[in-house]
Motif scaffolding. Sequence first.
Motif, PDB file in Angstrom:
ATOM      1  N   LYS A  10      12.700 -62.553  46.293  1.00  0.00           N
ATOM      2  CA  LYS A  10      11.919 -61.542  45.582  1.00  0.00           C
ATOM      3  C   LYS A  10      12.654 -61.127  44.301  1.00  0.00           C
ATOM      4  CE  LYS A  10       8.168 -59.005  46.043  1.00  0.00           C
ATOM      5  NZ  LYS A  10       6.854 -59.624  46.217  1.00  0.00           N
ATOM      6  N   LEU A  11      13.967 -60.919  44.454  1.00  0.00           N
ATOM      7  CA  LEU A  11      14.751 -60.517  43.277  1.00  0.00           C
ATOM      8  C   LEU A  11      14.705 -61.598  42.212  1.00  0.00           C
ATOM      9  CD1 LEU A  11      18.111 -58.961  44.412  1.00  0.00           C
ATOM     10  CD2 LEU A  11      16.411 -57.946  42.928  1.00  0.00           C
ATOM     11  N   TYR A  12      14.936 -62.835  42.654  1.00  0.00           N
ATOM     12  CA  TYR A  12      14.959 -63.967  41.731  1.00  0.00           C
ATOM     13  C   TYR A  12      13.624 -64.055  41.004  1.00  0.00           C
ATOM     14  CZ  TYR A  12      15.874 -68.860  40.382  1.00  0.00           C
ATOM     15  OH  TYR A  12      16.079 -70.022  39.700  1.00  0.00           O
ATOM     16  N   ALA A  13      12.534 -63.860  41.770  1.00  0.00           N
ATOM     17  CA  ALA A  13      11.207 -63.925  41.167  1.00  0.00           C
ATOM     18  C   ALA A  13      11.014 -62.792  40.170  1.00  0.00           C
ATOM     19  CB  ALA A  13      10.143 -63.866  42.249  1.00  0.00           C
ATOM     20  N   ARG A  14      11.443 -61.599  40.513  1.00  0.00           N
ATOM     21  CA  ARG A  14      11.254 -60.477  39.605  1.00  0.00           C
ATOM     22  C   ARG A  14      12.092 -60.647  38.338  1.00  0.00           C
ATOM     23  NH1 ARG A  14       7.079 -59.225  39.209  1.00  0.00           N
ATOM     24  NH2 ARG A  14       7.456 -57.221  38.245  1.00  0.00           N
ATOM     25  N   PHE A  15      13.296 -61.215  38.502  1.00  0.00           N
ATOM     26  CA  PHE A  15      14.123 -61.500  37.321  1.00  0.00           C
ATOM     27  C   PHE A  15      13.402 -62.472  36.396  1.00  0.00           C
ATOM     28  CE2 PHE A  15      18.175 -60.461  39.748  1.00  0.00           C
ATOM     29  CZ  PHE A  15      18.396 -59.323  39.015  1.00  0.00           C
ATOM     30  N   GLN A  16      12.618 -63.369  37.005  1.00  0.00           N
ATOM     31  CA  GLN A  16      11.933 -64.391  36.211  1.00  0.00           C
ATOM     32  C   GLN A  16      10.544 -63.977  35.817  1.00  0.00           C
ATOM     33  OE1 GLN A  16      11.994 -67.927  38.534  1.00  0.00           O
ATOM     34  NE2 GLN A  16      14.052 -68.442  37.854  1.00  0.00           N
ATOM     35  N   ASN A  17      10.206 -62.702  36.049  1.00  0.00           N
ATOM     36  CA  ASN A  17       8.886 -62.233  35.664  1.00  0.00           C
ATOM     37  C   ASN A  17       7.787 -62.864  36.510  1.00  0.00           C
ATOM     38  OD1 ASN A  17       7.666 -60.407  34.056  1.00  0.00           O
ATOM     39  ND2 ASN A  17       7.212 -61.837  32.425  1.00  0.00           N
ATOM     40  N   ARG A  18       8.114 -63.152  37.756  1.00  0.00           N
ATOM     41  CA  ARG A  18       7.105 -63.657  38.684  1.00  0.00           C
ATOM     42  C   ARG A  18       6.905 -62.622  39.779  1.00  0.00           C
ATOM     43  NH1 ARG A  18       8.821 -67.651  41.886  1.00  0.00           N
ATOM     44  NH2 ARG A  18      10.986 -67.627  41.255  1.00  0.00           N
ATOM     45  N   MET A  19       5.962 -62.890  40.691  1.00  0.00           N
ATOM     46  CA  MET A  19       5.745 -61.944  41.787  1.00  0.00           C
ATOM     47  C   MET A  19       6.586 -62.284  43.006  1.00  0.00           C
ATOM     48  SD  MET A  19       3.941 -59.794  40.510  1.00  0.00           S
ATOM     49  CE  MET A  19       3.778 -58.745  41.933  1.00  0.00           C
ATOM     50  N   GLY A  20       6.870 -63.554  43.233  1.00  0.00           N
ATOM     51  CA  GLY A  20       7.605 -63.933  44.435  1.00  0.00           C
ATOM     52  C   GLY A  20       6.696 -63.907  45.641  1.00  0.00           C
ATOM     53  N   PRO A  21       7.268 -63.967  46.871  1.00  0.00           N
ATOM     54  CA  PRO A  21       6.444 -63.962  48.080  1.00  0.00           C
ATOM     55  C   PRO A  21       5.595 -62.696  48.124  1.00  0.00           C
ATOM     56  CG  PRO A  21       8.748 -64.295  48.628  1.00  0.00           C
ATOM     57  CD  PRO A  21       8.690 -64.025  47.182  1.00  0.00           C
ATOM     58  N   LEU A  22       4.351 -62.830  48.565  1.00  0.00           N
ATOM     59  CA  LEU A  22       3.449 -61.678  48.442  1.00  0.00           C
ATOM     60  C   LEU A  22       2.551 -61.504  49.665  1.00  0.00           C
ATOM     61  CD1 LEU A  22       3.262 -59.846  46.016  1.00  0.00           C
ATOM     62  CD2 LEU A  22       1.302 -61.115  45.241  1.00  0.00           C
ATOM     63  N   HIS A  23       2.199 -62.601  50.329  1.00  0.00           N
ATOM     64  CA  HIS A  23       1.059 -62.504  51.232  1.00  0.00           C
ATOM     65  C   HIS A  23       1.415 -62.326  52.696  1.00  0.00           C
ATOM     66  CE1 HIS A  23      -1.871 -63.109  48.180  1.00  0.00           C
ATOM     67  NE2 HIS A  23      -1.163 -64.114  47.687  1.00  0.00           N
ATOM     68  N   THR A  24       2.536 -62.896  53.137  1.00  0.00           N
ATOM     69  CA  THR A  24       2.848 -62.840  54.562  1.00  0.00           C
ATOM     70  C   THR A  24       3.591 -61.546  54.856  1.00  0.00           C
ATOM     71  OG1 THR A  24       3.337 -65.146  54.162  1.00  0.00           O
ATOM     72  CG2 THR A  24       3.541 -64.374  56.407  1.00  0.00           C
ATOM     73  N   GLY A  25       2.956 -60.631  55.529  1.00  0.00           N
ATOM     74  CA  GLY A  25       3.594 -59.351  55.822  1.00  0.00           C
ATOM     75  C   GLY A  25       3.620 -58.453  54.605  1.00  0.00           C
ATOM     76  N   GLN A  26       4.237 -57.290  54.756  1.00  0.00           N
ATOM     77  CA  GLN A  26       4.328 -56.341  53.648  1.00  0.00           C
ATOM     78  C   GLN A  26       5.137 -56.950  52.501  1.00  0.00           C
ATOM     79  OE1 GLN A  26       2.886 -53.203  53.736  1.00  0.00           O
ATOM     80  NE2 GLN A  26       3.428 -53.097  51.579  1.00  0.00           N
ATOM     81  N   SER A  27       4.556 -57.105  51.337  1.00  0.00           N
ATOM     82  CA  SER A  27       5.185 -57.730  50.159  1.00  0.00           C
ATOM     83  C   SER A  27       5.807 -59.084  50.491  1.00  0.00           C
ATOM     84  CB  SER A  27       6.265 -56.844  49.553  1.00  0.00           C
ATOM     85  OG  SER A  27       5.910 -55.523  49.581  1.00  0.00           O
TER      86      SER A  27
END
Lengths: 411, 156, 322
Positions: free
Chosen positions: C32-49
């Motif tokens: 999630k952090l890596y995705a946010r650093f890259q301006n992406r959303m990262g994992p989103l659908h399975t479970g909460q966030s």
Amino acid sequence: MEEFTVPIGPQHPALKEPISLRMTFDGEVVKHVDVRLGYNHRGMEKMAEERSYIQNLYLTERICGICSHSHTTCFAQGVEKLMEIEPPKRGLYIRTLVAEIERVHSHLLWLGVAGHEAGFDTFFMYTWRDREIVMDILESISGNRVHYAINTFGGVRRDISETQKQTILDSLSLLKQRTDYYANIGTTEPTFVARIKGVGKLSKELALSLCAVGPTVRASGIKSDVRKDDPYAVYNELPFEVCTADTGDVLGRVVVRVNELFECYKMIEFMLKNLPAGDIAVKAPRRVKENEVVSRYEAPRGENLHYIKSNGTDKPERLKVRAPTLANYPATVEMLKGCFIADIPLIFAAIDPCICCAERMVELVNDKNGEANIVSFSDLKKLASEQYKKCGNKPEPVSIAKQLEKIRRKS
Amino acid sequence: MNEEKIITTIKENLKDKVLEITNPSPRRIFLKVDKNNLCEAISTIKEKLGFTYLITITGLDKTDSFELLYHFADDTNVINIRVAISRENPIVSTVTGVIPGAILYEREIQDMFGIKVENIPDPRPLITPDDWPEGAYPLRKDWKYERPGETIPGGK
Amino acid sequence: MDILKTLLYLFVYPGLLFLLIYSTFCEWFDRKLYARFQNRMGPLHTGQSGILQPIADIIKLLFKEDIVPEKADKSIFSALPVFGLAIVCTAALYLPVWHYSTKVSFNSFPGDLIVVAFLLSLPTLIFFLAGWHSTNFFATIGAVRVLTMLFGYEVPLLLALLSPAILADSWRLSEIAAFYQANPFLLLANILGFCIAVITLQAKLERVPFDIPHAETEIVGGVFTEYSGKKLAFFRLLSDIEMVVGAGLIATVFMAGFPGGLWWGLLNFVIKTMIVIFLLSAMRAACSRIRIDQMVSFSWRYLAPLAVLQIFIIIILKGFLR
């Protein structure tokens, strides 16, 4: 360690399209490279002989997905010469405008790919995010994101309104700001620069003798740009410089492309501010007199050449397409010799290869008897596993047929 | 250098080897030579006029004969050297000695037109697959591709 | 009672169950952090966030077709992932999280610092063997690169771990942690060592900029090219747990451990390891992959001398403190 040969491709994560590079390694060092093409061959030149000119305009658009506009423009301006018509100024301006926006899109895409090949995925994500802005501009002008289909013989198909002009100028200022940031990262980030500096050297003499084109040759310090040398459309009225670098390595190619981005912004701004009034197209005839023409165009990757020969009918006698990637292969082979395994994807990506551009000729690879036969899925699987066995590895016998049987029994 | 100057230089150097030289549109020069004088013509324009950059080689099937067009460019002009090749004996000598970057285009011409390039450093097929039938040259006019009728697997 | 406690220790906390859950959480956090650093959303659908995404991935992999190359040594090829997983799980038991006291026990004894460091370098050998036994060209190159890298980062890492131990005058993790809990200001003396340890941990975990052994654009999957299905799932779990244990080791040695018994200790553990993982993710987002020769020369030219410098600083400081 003795030398061994490894196939890089036709399927490999570093290659986004199929091409076979057979490499001989000595440890981690590349000794010999052999290129084999033809995996992406679609027979476009043969097809073009059986289609009318206006159909061919849309066929040439499909030569490439990234520089689609460059092939149609090259073809259209060649055919316009054969038809002896002159597109109106406004049409030419819009055509050039789309061409330069396409160049921005292509170079941003390439920057991202270079980052990805070097394992710098953050760079990749950032540049591709901003490429979206360019795609949106193109969509607002032409209605399409990939195949813009803006060209027609004698001009362009869609006009630009005042509000569109303003939105493009607004997005342009954002793009400029971001490109500044990428120019800074791409040329100063220590780990990235360590990967690209001094890698894939191509000397000026070698670049000349191997007939390389585009940013590859400009990064070796040769001022070669069809837009300046052989001006087409409205390039003789536009303010721009030919960007070069002297290093001749991948870093030089990054620098050239980033500087070209700034030149593009300058040109786009100029064209929007000085867009002449008037018609956007003139009517074109259907039949073309017997003649021949050589049309050149500076695509984002280098020079395009279309040779068109007409025979008095509404179909061309011959259409020859030379895409820039094909011209850069001999130089790439030279650059790859003596490099490390880790540098292969970077050097290969540095010419911005577009394999589907470079290969266009025979439709559907057919069998020995000249016919393509429909292969059943089980035969295909058998063939695949035989091929796999030949390579020394064998899949565990988990039968898909059995699983299918199971599913069938359940239902 | 403008077109007229180029034409006069070529005429001076190649003399009667020039079969035809035309300048149909600005910056485009078409030069016709015999295929035996091809290498000489190329080295002349390379050394005397600085045309080092071979854009590509175009093959043309004129039904009774073939024609090859070597497109050369310097910083402004394009010289297209035209060579006629007979259909019965389609052989041309390689230009890789003068222009090393021509290798891929020559291999392409071999694959697509069946014009044999003599002394080519690497004669293997470039584009056509390994099991491509002998004597099938796709860009010749008499080569026709017929799409086989499609049957949908499992359909009626 | 003691047996029950030991069983709890081995299988629930901080043993297998906790490790599995927490390592998948850490993978989610990292992704999630890596995705946010890259301006992406990262994992989103399975479970909460998307918090259950790593678990879903592993379950999916468990159901995938499992292929063993014909030329590979079948038993070794299959046994390696299990061995690797067992090794990193064992290493986790030595972290002074819970159920340790001043008296010597099976999970806390003088020298356990070295044991953990040793157990953490074993997965590298497992990777090497996995690549070598795949008999695939790309896997073999990856295996050679794994070993080459090992020679690069192992020495600076050990030297960096050494300096806090010298200051605390102990080879026992719980004693080192207790020492710094008593003198928290002395942690500042180890800042340089901390930086080196985080960088070398990144190399040990084979993540950008040190993901050379499985650089996908160069050598496809590297050592894991031939692995699929359950075995690949085990290797992924191994990497996740190795990240947690490595972060835990750094937190123990450089961040004063995890005081406060069961619940406060757990909170301490989670916060401190997440700080380390945050640094690892940031490093991963900010760099591009370097070449193997650049990596080795970087670690010998900069990391190793700096680690030696850190030890000198500590020795001089120790002289003053006496």
